[in-house]
Design a protein around this motif. Structure first.
Motif, PDB file in Angstrom:
ATOM      1  N   GLY A   1      55.867  44.451  57.925  1.00 39.60           N
ATOM      2  CA  GLY A   1      55.793  45.686  57.152  1.00 39.60           C
ATOM      3  C   GLY A   1      56.294  45.538  55.726  1.00 39.60           C
ATOM      4  N   TRP A   2      56.730  44.317  55.328  1.00 37.47           N
ATOM      5  CA  TRP A   2      57.187  44.119  53.952  1.00 37.47           C
ATOM      6  C   TRP A   2      55.984  43.957  53.046  1.00 37.47           C
ATOM      7  N   GLN A   3      56.065  44.511  51.855  1.00 41.60           N
ATOM      8  CA  GLN A   3      55.035  44.295  50.846  1.00 41.60           C
ATOM      9  C   GLN A   3      55.214  42.902  50.267  1.00 41.60           C
ATOM     10  N   LEU A   4      54.204  42.086  50.332  1.00 46.37           N
ATOM     11  CA  LEU A   4      54.289  40.746  49.736  1.00 46.37           C
ATOM     12  C   LEU A   4      53.053  40.547  48.855  1.00 46.37           C
ATOM     13  N   PRO A   5      53.007  41.269  47.729  1.00 41.64           N
ATOM     14  CA  PRO A   5      51.758  41.303  46.960  1.00 41.64           C
ATOM     15  C   PRO A   5      51.414  40.011  46.221  1.00 41.64           C
ATOM     16  N   GLU A   6      52.428  39.171  45.951  1.00 39.13           N
ATOM     17  CA  GLU A   6      52.145  38.045  45.047  1.00 39.13           C
ATOM     18  C   GLU A   6      51.859  36.735  45.779  1.00 39.13           C
ATOM     19  N   LEU A   7      50.861  36.018  45.265  1.00 35.34           N
ATOM     20  CA  LEU A   7      50.568  34.662  45.722  1.00 35.34           C
ATOM     21  C   LEU A   7      50.506  33.769  44.492  1.00 35.34           C
ATOM     22  N   SER A   8      51.508  32.885  44.346  1.00 36.40           N
ATOM     23  CA  SER A   8      51.542  31.962  43.215  1.00 36.40           C
ATOM     24  C   SER A   8      50.920  30.650  43.654  1.00 36.40           C
ATOM     25  N   MET A   9      49.699  30.413  43.200  1.00 39.44           N
ATOM     26  CA  MET A   9      49.020  29.167  43.575  1.00 39.44           C
ATOM     27  C   MET A   9      47.931  28.846  42.574  1.00 39.44           C
ATOM     28  N   GLY A  10      47.742  27.555  42.320  1.00 37.66           N
ATOM     29  CA  GLY A  10      46.738  27.103  41.373  1.00 37.66           C
ATOM     30  C   GLY A  10      47.370  26.606  40.083  1.00 37.66           C
ATOM     31  N   MET A  11      46.892  25.415  39.641  1.00 37.69           N
ATOM     32  CA  MET A  11      47.361  24.784  38.411  1.00 37.69           C
ATOM     33  C   MET A  11      46.110  24.454  37.585  1.00 37.69           C
ATOM     34  N   SER A  12      46.265  23.678  36.509  1.00 38.38           N
ATOM     35  CA  SER A  12      45.128  23.476  35.594  1.00 38.38           C
ATOM     36  C   SER A  12      43.836  23.062  36.301  1.00 38.38           C
ATOM     37  N   HIS A  13      43.924  22.141  37.233  1.00 41.02           N
ATOM     38  CA  HIS A  13      42.684  21.594  37.778  1.00 41.02           C
ATOM     39  C   HIS A  13      42.133  22.400  38.954  1.00 41.02           C
ATOM     40  N   ASP A  14      42.900  23.375  39.451  1.00 41.84           N
ATOM     41  CA  ASP A  14      42.394  24.080  40.637  1.00 41.84           C
ATOM     42  C   ASP A  14      42.662  25.591  40.617  1.00 41.84           C
ATOM     43  N   PHE A  15      42.978  26.162  39.446  1.00 37.89           N
ATOM     44  CA  PHE A  15      43.346  27.592  39.461  1.00 37.89           C
ATOM     45  C   PHE A  15      42.165  28.497  39.775  1.00 37.89           C
ATOM     46  N   GLU A  16      40.950  28.031  39.464  1.00 37.67           N
ATOM     47  CA  GLU A  16      39.802  28.907  39.743  1.00 37.67           C
ATOM     48  C   GLU A  16      39.595  29.081  41.252  1.00 37.67           C
ATOM     49  N   VAL A  17      39.711  27.960  41.969  1.00 39.13           N
ATOM     50  CA  VAL A  17      39.602  28.020  43.428  1.00 39.13           C
ATOM     51  C   VAL A  17      40.740  28.876  43.998  1.00 39.13           C
ATOM     52  N   ALA A  18      41.931  28.731  43.422  1.00 39.86           N
ATOM     53  CA  ALA A  18      43.079  29.526  43.897  1.00 39.86           C
ATOM     54  C   ALA A  18      42.801  31.022  43.708  1.00 39.86           C
ATOM     55  N   ILE A  19      42.206  31.376  42.578  1.00 43.70           N
ATOM     56  CA  ILE A  19      41.892  32.795  42.336  1.00 43.70           C
ATOM     57  C   ILE A  19      40.851  33.285  43.348  1.00 43.70           C
ATOM     58  N   GLU A  20      39.875  32.440  43.622  1.00 49.37           N
ATOM     59  CA  GLU A  20      38.877  32.830  44.632  1.00 49.37           C
ATOM     60  C   GLU A  20      39.531  33.070  45.987  1.00 49.37           C
ATOM     61  N   GLU A  21      40.666  32.383  46.224  1.00 47.39           N
ATOM     62  CA  GLU A  21      41.356  32.528  47.507  1.00 47.39           C
ATOM     63  C   GLU A  21      42.490  33.545  47.460  1.00 47.39           C
ATOM     64  N   GLY A  22      42.623  34.260  46.328  1.00 46.75           N
ATOM     65  CA  GLY A  22      43.576  35.368  46.313  1.00 46.75           C
ATOM     66  C   GLY A  22      44.809  35.223  45.435  1.00 46.75           C
ATOM     67  N   ALA A  23      44.889  34.169  44.607  1.00 44.35           N
ATOM     68  CA  ALA A  23      46.069  33.998  43.748  1.00 44.35           C
ATOM     69  C   ALA A  23      46.279  35.224  42.857  1.00 44.35           C
ATOM     70  N   THR A  24      47.543  35.623  42.701  1.00 40.33           N
ATOM     71  CA  THR A  24      47.878  36.675  41.732  1.00 40.33           C
ATOM     72  C   THR A  24      48.682  36.110  40.566  1.00 40.33           C
ATOM     73  N   LEU A  25      49.195  34.886  40.721  1.00 41.20           N
ATOM     74  CA  LEU A  25      49.903  34.182  39.649  1.00 41.20           C
ATOM     75  C   LEU A  25      49.342  32.768  39.625  1.00 41.20           C
ATOM     76  N   VAL A  26      48.820  32.352  38.482  1.00 40.70           N
ATOM     77  CA  VAL A  26      48.393  30.957  38.362  1.00 40.70           C
ATOM     78  C   VAL A  26      49.302  30.286  37.341  1.00 40.70           C
ATOM     79  N   ARG A  27      49.683  29.046  37.642  1.00 39.79           N
ATOM     80  CA  ARG A  27      50.643  28.313  36.805  1.00 39.79           C
ATOM     81  C   ARG A  27      49.889  27.208  36.071  1.00 39.79           C
ATOM     82  N   VAL A  28      49.592  27.447  34.810  1.00 43.61           N
ATOM     83  CA  VAL A  28      48.698  26.549  34.081  1.00 43.61           C
ATOM     84  C   VAL A  28      49.419  25.934  32.878  1.00 43.61           C
ATOM     85  N   GLY A  29      49.513  24.610  32.866  1.00 44.74           N
ATOM     86  CA  GLY A  29      50.192  23.911  31.777  1.00 44.74           C
ATOM     87  C   GLY A  29      49.236  23.146  30.882  1.00 44.74           C
TER      88      GLY A  29
END
Ligand SMILES: *Cc1c(COP(=O)(O)O)cnc(C)c1O
Length: 230
Positions: free
Chosen positions: A190-218
């Motif tokens: 029942g806890w709200q866990l809205p954030e998913l931090s996943m995806g970096m420069s080479h794979d952030f697009e796939v991470a977004i397709e899978e639900g990322a809400t935070l992408v870490r891009v350097g």
């Protein structure tokens, strides 16, 4: 290309990936990972409108932050040693790398002593590889009620750093697994866990397709890092 142009290109790619997934691009926050780069480059990205920055080392973060605008929200994305918690909390808005129950309790306690609240994400090793840091999925299931109930550490979701693979499609199942785990935890606890931090420069697009809400891009923003290994 300038940092401003790189940022714009990354934002366009984020919007395209979100739209492919039928998501609103506003659900995805870009965290610009400035590790190894000087404060002057962070300032350049700030001028171009970027507000969220990520660092993986406490020392580097606390050296860089004072020289830069207070509007910046700093995200700690690397392992946090227990003896550095008190130092880092005053400068960081979010710790993505809460990787043990002891660390969660300590961040909560010290934030309370310092009169702060800090956002946190639980780092999960979804691949079950021999990565050094992160909860296993079973461990997270076991601690979610306790950590989500902490007052000064506001647990907002999950984060993962899969082992590098040049082919983003190979990483996609790990991202999907993190989202599934989040959905399972949220409905079971029942806890709200809205954030998913996943995806970096080479794979952030796939991470977004899978639900990322935070992408870490350097490197797509600042360039290839040189760790001076040569
Ligand atoms: C360095 C780092 C990133 C950014 O990596 P790039 O490949 O440069 O985009 C993202 N997440 C973590 C945890 C990192 O340490």
């Amino acid at each position: 290309m300038s940092i401003a142009e790189n940022l714009e290109a990354v934002r366009v790619r984020i919007a395209d990936a979100a739209s492919r997934a039928g998501r609103d691009a506003g659900e995805v926050e870009l965290v610009a990972v400035s590790k190894t780069w000087p404060a002057s480059m962070v300032a350049e990205a700030f001028e171009a409108g970027q507000r969220a920055f990520g660092e993986n080392k406490v020392q580097e973060l606390i050296e860089k932050a004072p020289a830069l605008p207070e509007e910046i929200r700093w995200h700690l994305i690397g392992h946090l040693q227990k003896n550095k918690v008190r130092k880092v909390l005053p400068v960081c808005a979010s710790v993505h790398s809460i990787d043990s129950i002891d660390l969660a309790r300590r961040v909560d306690r010290i934030a309370g002593e310092e009169g702060l609240t800090v956002e946190g994400l639980l780092q999960v090793n979804v691949a079950g590889d021999d990565a050094k840091f992160g909860f296993t999925r079973d461990e997270v299931r076991g601690v979610i009620d306790e950590v989500a109930g902490l007052e000064q550490l506001a647990v907002r979701g999950l984060m993962t750093v899969p082992a590098y693979d040049p082919d983003p499609e190979k990483v996609r199942p790990h991202f999907a697994r993190l989202r599934e785990l989040r959905d399972e935890l949220a409905s079971a606890s029942g806890w709200q866990l809205p954030e998913l931090s996943m995806g970096m420069s080479h794979d952030f697009e796939v991470a977004i397709e899978e639900g990322a809400t935070l992408v870490r891009v350097g490197s797509s923003i600042f360039g290839q890092r040189d760790y001076g290994t040569g």
